[in-house]
Design a protein around this motif. Sequence first.
Motif, PDB file in Angstrom:
ATOM      1  N   LEU A  30      11.321  20.012 -14.449  1.00 26.53           N
ATOM      2  CA  LEU A  30      10.022  19.672 -13.863  1.00 26.53           C
ATOM      3  C   LEU A  30       9.017  20.726 -14.282  1.00 26.53           C
ATOM      4  CD1 LEU A  30      11.162  18.930 -10.197  1.00 26.53           C
ATOM      5  CD2 LEU A  30      10.443  17.240 -11.867  1.00 26.53           C
ATOM      6  N   ASP A  31       7.764  20.409 -14.141  1.00 26.84           N
ATOM      7  CA  ASP A  31       6.709  21.378 -14.401  1.00 26.84           C
ATOM      8  C   ASP A  31       6.575  22.285 -13.177  1.00 26.84           C
ATOM      9  OD1 ASP A  31       3.509  21.981 -14.367  1.00 26.84           O
ATOM     10  OD2 ASP A  31       4.346  21.864 -16.387  1.00 26.84           O
ATOM     11  N   ASP A  32       6.389  23.596 -13.404  1.00 31.79           N
ATOM     12  CA  ASP A  32       6.283  24.504 -12.264  1.00 31.79           C
ATOM     13  C   ASP A  32       5.072  24.194 -11.380  1.00 31.79           C
ATOM     14  OD1 ASP A  32       4.742  25.467 -14.394  1.00 31.79           O
ATOM     15  OD2 ASP A  32       4.954  27.552 -13.793  1.00 31.79           O
ATOM     16  N   SER A  33       4.024  23.608 -11.948  1.00 34.67           N
ATOM     17  CA  SER A  33       2.872  23.233 -11.120  1.00 34.67           C
ATOM     18  C   SER A  33       3.241  22.104 -10.160  1.00 34.67           C
ATOM     19  CB  SER A  33       1.675  22.830 -11.985  1.00 34.67           C
ATOM     20  OG  SER A  33       1.943  21.647 -12.708  1.00 34.67           O
ATOM     21  N   ASN A  34       4.157  21.231 -10.563  1.00 29.72           N
ATOM     22  CA  ASN A  34       4.612  20.168  -9.657  1.00 29.72           C
ATOM     23  C   ASN A  34       5.442  20.744  -8.509  1.00 29.72           C
ATOM     24  OD1 ASN A  34       3.338  18.109 -11.009  1.00 29.72           O
ATOM     25  ND2 ASN A  34       5.121  17.594 -12.247  1.00 29.72           N
TER      26      ASN A  34
ATOM     27  N   GLU B 105       5.769  22.343  -2.785  1.00 31.81           N
ATOM     28  CA  GLU B 105       5.865  23.396  -1.778  1.00 31.81           C
ATOM     29  C   GLU B 105       4.619  23.477  -0.894  1.00 31.81           C
ATOM     30  OE1 GLU B 105       9.001  26.470  -3.866  1.00 31.81           O
ATOM     31  OE2 GLU B 105       6.921  27.106  -3.652  1.00 31.81           O
ATOM     32  N   ASN B 106       3.498  23.079  -1.428  1.00 32.76           N
ATOM     33  CA  ASN B 106       2.254  23.107  -0.654  1.00 32.76           C
ATOM     34  C   ASN B 106       1.968  21.795   0.068  1.00 32.76           C
ATOM     35  OD1 ASN B 106       1.227  25.820  -1.133  1.00 32.76           O
ATOM     36  ND2 ASN B 106       1.151  25.192  -3.267  1.00 32.76           N
ATOM     37  N   GLY B 107       2.886  20.849  -0.028  1.00 36.53           N
ATOM     38  CA  GLY B 107       2.742  19.591   0.694  1.00 36.53           C
ATOM     39  C   GLY B 107       1.756  18.621   0.078  1.00 36.53           C
TER      40      GLY B 107
ATOM     41  N   GLU C 132       6.193  20.017   5.748  1.00 34.54           N
ATOM     42  CA  GLU C 132       7.427  20.597   6.287  1.00 34.54           C
ATOM     43  C   GLU C 132       8.501  20.712   5.206  1.00 34.54           C
ATOM     44  OE1 GLU C 132       8.512  18.110   9.562  1.00 34.54           O
ATOM     45  OE2 GLU C 132       6.836  18.794  10.799  1.00 34.54           O
ATOM     46  N   PHE C 133       8.650  19.664   4.411  1.00 33.59           N
ATOM     47  CA  PHE C 133       9.641  19.701   3.333  1.00 33.59           C
ATOM     48  C   PHE C 133       9.294  20.804   2.337  1.00 33.59           C
ATOM     49  CE2 PHE C 133      11.122  18.568  -0.897  1.00 33.59           C
ATOM     50  CZ  PHE C 133      12.472  18.423  -0.669  1.00 33.59           C
ATOM     51  N   GLY C 134       8.024  20.891   1.978  1.00 33.91           N
ATOM     52  CA  GLY C 134       7.583  21.909   1.023  1.00 33.91           C
ATOM     53  C   GLY C 134       7.823  23.324   1.519  1.00 33.91           C
ATOM     54  N   GLU C 135       7.543  23.562   2.786  1.00 31.62           N
ATOM     55  CA  GLU C 135       7.782  24.886   3.366  1.00 31.62           C
ATOM     56  C   GLU C 135       9.271  25.219   3.345  1.00 31.62           C
ATOM     57  OE1 GLU C 135       5.959  24.533   7.206  1.00 31.62           O
ATOM     58  OE2 GLU C 135       3.944  24.967   6.417  1.00 31.62           O
ATOM     59  N   HIS C 136      10.095  24.237   3.661  1.00 33.65           N
ATOM     60  CA  HIS C 136      11.548  24.443   3.641  1.00 33.65           C
ATOM     61  C   HIS C 136      12.029  24.724   2.218  1.00 33.65           C
ATOM     62  CE1 HIS C 136      15.688  24.119   4.864  1.00 33.65           C
ATOM     63  NE2 HIS C 136      15.894  23.139   4.008  1.00 33.65           N
ATOM     64  N   LEU C 137      11.539  23.957   1.279  1.00 33.08           N
ATOM     65  CA  LEU C 137      11.897  24.165  -0.126  1.00 33.08           C
ATOM     66  C   LEU C 137      11.537  25.581  -0.563  1.00 33.08           C
ATOM     67  CD1 LEU C 137      12.783  23.209  -2.958  1.00 33.08           C
ATOM     68  CD2 LEU C 137      10.449  22.338  -3.260  1.00 33.08           C
ATOM     69  N   GLN C 138      10.344  26.012  -0.227  1.00 29.23           N
ATOM     70  CA  GLN C 138       9.899  27.349  -0.624  1.00 29.23           C
ATOM     71  C   GLN C 138      10.780  28.440   0.005  1.00 29.23           C
ATOM     72  OE1 GLN C 138       6.054  28.981   0.798  1.00 29.23           O
ATOM     73  NE2 GLN C 138       5.594  29.147  -1.401  1.00 29.23           N
ATOM     74  N   LYS C 139      11.130  28.280   1.276  1.00 29.40           N
ATOM     75  CA  LYS C 139      12.003  29.259   1.933  1.00 29.40           C
ATOM     76  C   LYS C 139      13.368  29.328   1.254  1.00 29.40           C
ATOM     77  CE  LYS C 139       9.937  28.913   6.491  1.00 29.40           C
ATOM     78  NZ  LYS C 139      10.095  28.401   7.860  1.00 29.40           N
TER      79      LYS C 139
ATOM     80  N   ALA D 214       0.833  -1.197   0.000  1.00 28.79           N
ATOM     81  CA  ALA D 214       0.000   0.000   0.000  1.00 28.79           C
ATOM     82  C   ALA D 214       0.876   1.259   0.000  1.00 28.79           C
ATOM     83  CB  ALA D 214      -0.899   0.002   1.231  1.00 28.79           C
ATOM     84  N   LYS D 215       0.400   2.262  -0.707  1.00 33.92           N
ATOM     85  CA  LYS D 215       1.091   3.539  -0.759  1.00 33.92           C
ATOM     86  C   LYS D 215       0.872   4.272   0.561  1.00 33.92           C
ATOM     87  CE  LYS D 215       1.220   7.820  -3.344  1.00 33.92           C
ATOM     88  NZ  LYS D 215       0.592   8.599  -4.391  1.00 33.92           N
ATOM     89  N   ARG D 216       1.947   4.756   1.150  1.00 36.81           N
ATOM     90  CA  ARG D 216       1.859   5.479   2.411  1.00 36.81           C
ATOM     91  C   ARG D 216       1.897   6.972   2.165  1.00 36.81           C
ATOM     92  NH1 ARG D 216       5.875   2.029   6.282  1.00 36.81           N
ATOM     93  NH2 ARG D 216       4.643   0.144   6.246  1.00 36.81           N
ATOM     94  N   GLU D 217       1.143   7.682   2.955  1.00 35.13           N
ATOM     95  CA  GLU D 217       1.121   9.139   2.892  1.00 35.13           C
ATOM     96  C   GLU D 217       1.721   9.695   4.179  1.00 35.13           C
ATOM     97  OE1 GLU D 217      -0.102  11.127   0.361  1.00 35.13           O
ATOM     98  OE2 GLU D 217      -0.494   9.361  -0.846  1.00 35.13           O
ATOM     99  N   TYR D 218       2.488  10.730   4.071  1.00 30.63           N
ATOM    100  CA  TYR D 218       3.101  11.394   5.210  1.00 30.63           C
ATOM    101  C   TYR D 218       2.863  12.896   5.077  1.00 30.63           C
ATOM    102  CZ  TYR D 218       5.429   6.907   5.684  1.00 30.63           C
ATOM    103  OH  TYR D 218       5.693   5.572   5.820  1.00 30.63           O
TER     104      TYR D 218
END
Length: 74
Positions: A37-41, A46-48, A12-19, A2-6
Motif C-alpha cells: 500500500l502507499d504510506d499516505s493511504n 490511521e487518521n480516520g 477508532e479503527f485508525g487509532e487502534h491501527l496506529q497504536k 448510496a455509499k455509507r460513511e462511518y
Amino acid sequence: MAKREYPEIQKEFGEHLQKLRKSKGISLRLLASRCDLDDSNISKIENGHFNVQLSTILELAKGLDVPKKELLDY
C-alpha cells in the motif's frame, strides 16, 4: 446503493491501527511496503479519513504480524 460513511468507527479503527503499529516499532513506510500500500493511504486510515476494505484489513494484519482478531478487537 448510496455509499455509507462511518467516521467514528473509521477513527477508532485508525487509532487502534496506529497504536499497534507503534507498539511494534514499525514505521508507516515499512508497514506500507509489507502490505503493498502507499504510506499516505496508511496515514489516511490511521487518521480516520479512509474507509478500509476487508482485504486491506487482512493485509494490515499480515503486515503487523498480528492475528486478524487483534486488529479488529478495539
